[in-house]
Design a protein around this motif. Structure first.
Motif, short mmCIF file in Angstrom:
data_model
loop_
_atom_site.label_atom_id
_atom_site.label_comp_id
_atom_site.label_asym_id
_atom_site.label_seq_id
_atom_site.Cartn_x
_atom_site.Cartn_y
_atom_site.Cartn_z
N SER A 76 -23.70 -70.35 -28.68
CA SER A 76 -22.11 -69.62 -28.36
C SER A 76 -20.61 -70.79 -27.74
O SER A 76 -19.79 -71.12 -28.16
CB SER A 76 -22.19 -69.01 -27.01
OG SER A 76 -22.39 -69.81 -26.16
N TYR A 77 -21.77 -72.22 -28.26
CA TYR A 77 -20.44 -73.37 -28.69
C TYR A 77 -20.67 -73.90 -29.91
O TYR A 77 -20.07 -74.70 -29.87
CB TYR A 77 -21.05 -74.32 -27.61
CG TYR A 77 -20.54 -73.58 -25.74
CD1 TYR A 77 -19.30 -73.72 -25.23
CD2 TYR A 77 -21.63 -73.15 -25.39
CE1 TYR A 77 -18.94 -72.92 -24.56
CE2 TYR A 77 -21.44 -72.47 -24.36
CZ TYR A 77 -20.04 -72.57 -23.53
OH TYR A 77 -19.23 -71.96 -22.27
N GLU A 78 -22.22 -73.85 -30.66
CA GLU A 78 -21.57 -74.47 -31.93
C GLU A 78 -20.23 -74.32 -33.26
O GLU A 78 -20.36 -74.82 -33.52
CB GLU A 78 -22.81 -74.44 -32.02
CG GLU A 78 -23.82 -76.09 -33.04
CD GLU A 78 -24.81 -74.93 -33.57
OE1 GLU A 78 -26.05 -75.21 -33.47
OE2 GLU A 78 -25.56 -76.44 -32.86
N PHE A 79 -20.49 -72.97 -32.32
CA PHE A 79 -19.31 -72.63 -34.09
C PHE A 79 -18.17 -72.98 -33.19
O PHE A 79 -17.30 -73.43 -34.53
CB PHE A 79 -19.15 -70.67 -33.01
CG PHE A 79 -19.79 -70.22 -34.07
CD1 PHE A 79 -20.71 -69.33 -35.36
CD2 PHE A 79 -21.09 -69.13 -32.73
CE1 PHE A 79 -21.29 -69.10 -35.82
CE2 PHE A 79 -21.66 -68.49 -33.01
CZ PHE A 79 -22.09 -68.29 -34.22
N GLY A 80 -17.82 -73.79 -32.06
CA GLY A 80 -16.59 -74.65 -31.85
C GLY A 80 -16.96 -76.04 -32.06
O GLY A 80 -16.06 -76.48 -33.12
N THR A 81 -18.29 -76.47 -32.37
CA THR A 81 -18.46 -78.04 -31.81
C THR A 81 -18.72 -78.23 -33.13
O THR A 81 -18.31 -79.53 -33.77
CB THR A 81 -19.89 -77.97 -31.52
OG1 THR A 81 -20.79 -77.67 -31.97
CG2 THR A 81 -19.81 -78.16 -29.55
N ASN A 82 -19.27 -77.93 -34.06
CA ASN A 82 -19.51 -77.88 -35.54
C ASN A 82 -18.57 -77.43 -36.52
O ASN A 82 -18.68 -77.58 -37.49
CB ASN A 82 -20.88 -76.95 -35.84
CG ASN A 82 -22.23 -78.21 -35.53
OD1 ASN A 82 -21.45 -78.79 -34.11
ND2 ASN A 82 -23.11 -78.73 -36.06
N SER A 84 -15.21 -75.52 -35.76
CA SER A 84 -14.06 -75.55 -34.99
C SER A 84 -12.51 -74.90 -36.58
O SER A 84 -12.48 -74.16 -35.67
CB SER A 84 -13.79 -76.83 -34.51
OG SER A 84 -12.91 -77.65 -35.77
N ALA A 87 -13.63 -71.47 -37.35
CA ALA A 87 -13.95 -70.71 -35.18
C ALA A 87 -12.24 -70.10 -34.86
O ALA A 87 -12.19 -69.38 -34.53
CB ALA A 87 -14.46 -72.43 -34.17
N PRO A 406 -13.62 -81.31 -37.62
CA PRO A 406 -13.11 -83.47 -37.43
C PRO A 406 -14.09 -83.69 -36.93
O PRO A 406 -14.00 -84.98 -36.05
CB PRO A 406 -11.78 -82.81 -37.17
CG PRO A 406 -11.56 -82.31 -36.22
CD PRO A 406 -12.58 -80.82 -36.91
N ILE A 407 -16.45 -83.69 -36.79
CA ILE A 407 -16.51 -85.25 -36.22
C ILE A 407 -17.03 -85.46 -37.40
O ILE A 407 -17.88 -85.39 -38.38
CB ILE A 407 -17.56 -83.89 -35.77
CG1 ILE A 407 -17.15 -82.49 -34.62
CG2 ILE A 407 -19.16 -84.64 -34.72
CD1 ILE A 407 -16.67 -83.32 -32.76
N ILE A 412 -22.55 -86.09 -35.63
CA ILE A 412 -23.35 -85.07 -36.21
C ILE A 412 -24.42 -85.56 -35.98
O ILE A 412 -25.51 -84.95 -35.38
CB ILE A 412 -23.07 -84.80 -36.90
CG1 ILE A 412 -21.48 -83.96 -37.25
CG2 ILE A 412 -24.53 -83.53 -37.92
CD1 ILE A 412 -21.25 -82.64 -36.69
#
Lengths: 486, 349
Positions: A76-82, A84, A87, A406-407, A412
């Motif tokens: 539920s958080y990885e959509f945003g972290t990876n 964005s 998302a 933009p990571i 990563i």
């Protein structure tokens, strides 16, 4: 700005975490339904064997479910972290569906799970059965929402695109949820989850039948019952699944022909197309090397007509093609395992009729070998459909390269390494615990999760690690001492 | 009422839905803190409670409810995604390391709940207890860092994160990390005062006293520091006439402190310290809301900038309005079923 390597690592990390995660919900969906059936049968017939099996499998369910919950937090958080950008753009459409998934289903599971796992002596039988059913229904609703959002990414409709922000704006929720590939995917995935569990249950039954045979003792009624129930599933559901897979293939041909071309390894669009049984698709040279073909079979399978037109990858621009060498094989592994599952079902029916169902060791060895087949087929099917969606995240509309966060690469890479280490330690340990529980034969008067095992108080030797013989000695009539807490 | 977003004037639904949703999102986060805070706190107290029996009792007080508690965090993430996608898409890349650390820690701590009872040796049990403690500690600390990293502001250009890899790491975010760890430990101790008896309860009363003092000190430190981070934070607290509405917050914190210490020193009082500690968390959260409103990603993105269109927010609102009260109702029911003091004879695994 961000190199291709960061993109591949982001994809790899997401695939790795979701690949681990997908196994546990599938196991929970299937096992929750099995537990509901067992408890229903127990209430209806009053036969102890169903309660024993319920208590045996609920212990395994609790470990699998916990691993599903914790690996789900990541998703539920990885959509945003990876992802964005994805998302932000697809959030207005996909976010509410994921939130609905959590609201309607996850909470139903988690809220009633405590009652289901630990409350058998605290609430009435009817209410407890209701809790088990709600947990099971919760897992099914959960799956429906997830597949609705996944299907929307495959066959998007019911949206408009905001010209300023580039966001997908929902226009018609009914169209979004019931997008063209959703019903097919739902049936296919639901049956897959049931089959995953059926083959695990069947393998555990087969393992104990084989071991009892080796030790020269009579298998318990619980072992025979679980093996029989699982083989009925194999005989009935596996063939149905093959039909369901076929209809999903037709649906994919209609909406995502490039995926079909890639998973079939076909390069030329043509009628009377052959089916390539084996080969190595070559993306550079635009051909499938070492192909072994069956004439006309490709058209027959995909269009149900010998002369039907089948798409080839050359019909699509090179930058729009999914990576065929991977999904060509994952698709074949999935189909092959599906055939083997149906074969086991047929063999089991035959031996049932011949009366050697519980005594033929070759049937039991076959069933034991098929233990992971459901999960392998599930993962292969999932890889096929997701990699087949490439190079897009939202099919035809948003490219994967334009979706990534933009990571920077070191970030990563570090987190990917951490995920790999943690997942192998944690889920490896979980698998060991589950296998250890499965290695014990279910016994009459099986202890569930909550009876007051004296060994637990000692804090050294936990219940499930004991031998079944010891546990029989610990068994109390009725089993339920009054609670100290009350 | 109206507000500006992307140069558009917002009125009606486009104005109110984000306001309503920010309330629901705040409630979800608060529910998570209230419910999972004491779970994590129990893990933290493993650092000072060594006896296997006591540890089993501690875990058993939360065994039936912990996974329900954790789903509020998943709901928080999912609703942020659906309702405020711009916030979701900027905060998560900005705080990537703390978020990843938190979810990894929650994995360890979550499975340790199940596995510590199934370990077949003292050694195995020891390592799962270490995982339970370490997971709780890292999760709490990472949540504090995330909070601090958000409050101190996130650099955004064109709706995308534009800062560096280590922007979140500052003395302020570290202080928030320590604050959340200590605060959760306090919640855990106060929870155990309510749910246990005998020597364990007596020791937890003692832990709660120490942790209560530390928590108050940290609340004061963070409260004094926060207004200096962004200009509008200060204005929100000291501007007239708003000060009339916000001044009760510190007064209530002090009032609860009095009730808290009196409750801890009386043998026949069990639940009051927990309620006071939860009250502190509620007030801190309210104070935070007063500071950052109406920004969801300080300093630049308001709730209206971050919102998905009304069609998304309205769609989800229908479900939330029915389901969140239902969920609350049976969460209360679950707690009721598993009520009462937990002794060494009660086992949930």
């Amino acid at each position: 700005m961000f190199g291709i390597d960061a993109l591949y690592l982001a994809r790899g990390q997401f695939a790795f975490t979701v690949g681990f995660h997908i196994v546990f919900p599938a196991f929970s969906i299937g096992l929750a339904a099995y537990l509901a059936v067992l408890e229903g049968l127990w209430l209806k017939t009053g036969r102890q064997v169903y309660l024993d099996l319920w208590k045996y499998w609920v212990k395994i369910f609790s470990v699998g479910f916990a691993m599903g919950v914790v690996s789900g937090v990541v998703m539920s958080y990885e959509f945003g972290t990876n992802w964005s950008v994805f998302a932000r753009k697809a959030g207005p459409v996909l976010g509410p569906m994921l939130a609905y998934e959590v609201l309607t289903a996850f909470f139903l599971e988690a809220g009633f799970l405590g009652v289901m796992l630990f409350g058998m002596e605290r609430v009435g039988r009817g209410l407890h059965f209701l809790a088990t059913c709600l947990v099971s229904i919760g897992t099914l609703i959960s799956m429906s929402w997830i597949l609705a959002s996944n299907s929307w990414m495959q066959t998007p409709q019911g949206y408009t695109i905001d010209k300023v922000t580039g966001q997908f704006l929902p226009k018609d929720w009914w169209a979004i949820i019931f997008n063209p590939s959703f019903p097919y995917r739902l049936v296919h995935m639901g049956l897959a989850a049931f089959l995953c569990v059926a083959f695990v249950v069947g393998a555990v039954g087969a393992y104990h039948l084989l071991r009892d045979r080796r030790l020269g003792r009579k298998p318990t009624e619980a072992v025979r019952t679980m093996f029989s129930m699982a083989m009925w599933m194999a005989a009935i559901v596996a063939p149905v699944q093959i039909l369901a897979g076929d209809t999903q293939g037709l649906n994919t041909l209609q909406y995502q022909p490039a995926k079909i071309a890639a998973l079939e390894g076909d390069w030329q669009t043509r009628d009377h197309a052959p089916e390539i049984l084996f080969g190595i698709p070559n993306m550079q040279k635009e051909r499938t090397d070492y192909a072994i073909e069956v004439p006309w079979a490709g058209s027959l399978i995909l269009t149900h007509s010998l002369s039907g037109k089948v798409p080839g990858l050359k019909q699509f621009k090179p930058q729009d093609r999914p990576y065929s060498p991977l999904i060509f094989f994952t698709f074949r592994i999935m189909v092959g395992l599906g055939m083997l599952m149906a074969l086991l079902g047929v063999v089991s029916l035959f031996l049932r009729w011949r009366g050697s169902f519980y005594s033929n060791p070759w049937l039991h060895r076959f069933a034991l070998a098929m233990a992971p087949s459901g999960f392998i087929a599930l993962l292969c099917g999932w890889i096929t459909t997701e990699v087949g969606r490439q190079p897009y995240t939202v099919y035809g509309l948003l490219r994967t390269t334009e979706s990534v966060s933009p990571i920077a690469l070191p970030g990563i890479a570090t987190s990917f390494a951490a995920f790999v280490v943690v997942y192998f330690v944690v889920f490896g340990a979980g698998l060991v615990f589950i296998l250890r529980m499965m290695a014990h034969e279910p016994v009459p008067g099986e202890t569930g999760l909550d009876p007051h095992e004296p060994t637990r108080t000692a804090g050294i030797t936990p219940g499930p690690a004991q031998g079944p013989g010891e546990r029989v000695l610990d068994q109390r009539p009725g089993g339920f001492a009054p609670h100290a807490a009350e | 009422m109206m507000a500006l977003s992307h140069g558009h004037l917002l009125t009606g639904q486009a104005y109110w839905l984000p306001v309503l949703w920010s309330g629901i999102a705040a409630f979800t986060i608060l529910a998570y803190i209230v419910l999972d805070g004491f779970d994590l706190g129990i893990g933290l107290l493993f650092a000072v409670e060594y006896r296997p029996d006591d540890r089993n009792v501690m875990v058993n007080t939360v065994a039936p409810v912990w996974d329900g508690n954790e789903t509020w965090l998943i709901l928080g993430g999912a609703s942020l995604y659906g309702v405020f996608p711009v916030a979701y898409a900027t905060v998560l890349p900005a705080l990537y390391p703390t978020i990843i650390a938190m979810v990894l820690a929650l994995i360890f701590r979550g499975v340790a709940f199940e596995f510590r009872f199934r370990a077949d040796s003292k050694r195995g049990r020891f390592w799962w207890d270490v995982a339970f403690f370490g997971g709780s500690l890292l999760a709490a600390f990472a949540q504090g860092l995330t909070l601090g990293g958000l409050i101190q502001g996130i650099k955004v250009t064109d709706d995308a994160y534009a800062g560096g890899w280590w922007d979140w790491l500052t003395p302020f975010s570290l202080l928030c990390g320590v604050g959340v760890v200590i605060g959760y430990a306090l919640l855990g101790a106060a929870w155990l005062v309510w749910r246990t008896d005998g020597p364990l309860q007596a020791r937890c009363r003692h832990h709660a006293r120490t942790l209560g003092l530390c928590t108050l000190a940290l609340i004061v430190a963070v409260s004094l520091w926060t207004p200096t981070l962004q200009g509008h934070y200060l204005r929100h607290w000291y501007a007239w006439p708003r000060i009339l509405f916000v001044s009760p917050v510190p007064v209530l914190v002090a009032g609860l402190a009095v009730v808290f210490w009196r409750g801890l020193s009386r043998e026949d009082v069990h639940i009051t310290p927990l309620l006071c500690a939860l009250g502190w968390f509620f007030l801190c959260f309210t104070g935070l809301g007063i500071s950052v409103w109406p920004y969801i990603v300080p300093p630049g993105i308001t709730i209206w900038d971050a919102s998905s269109p009304p069609s998304s927010q309205y769609f989800l609102l229908v479900g939330a309005a029915v389901l969140i009260p239902t969920i609350l109702a049976y969460t209360i029911y679950s707690y009721w079923v598993f009520r009462g003091k937990i002794g060494v004879e009660t086992h949930y695994h």
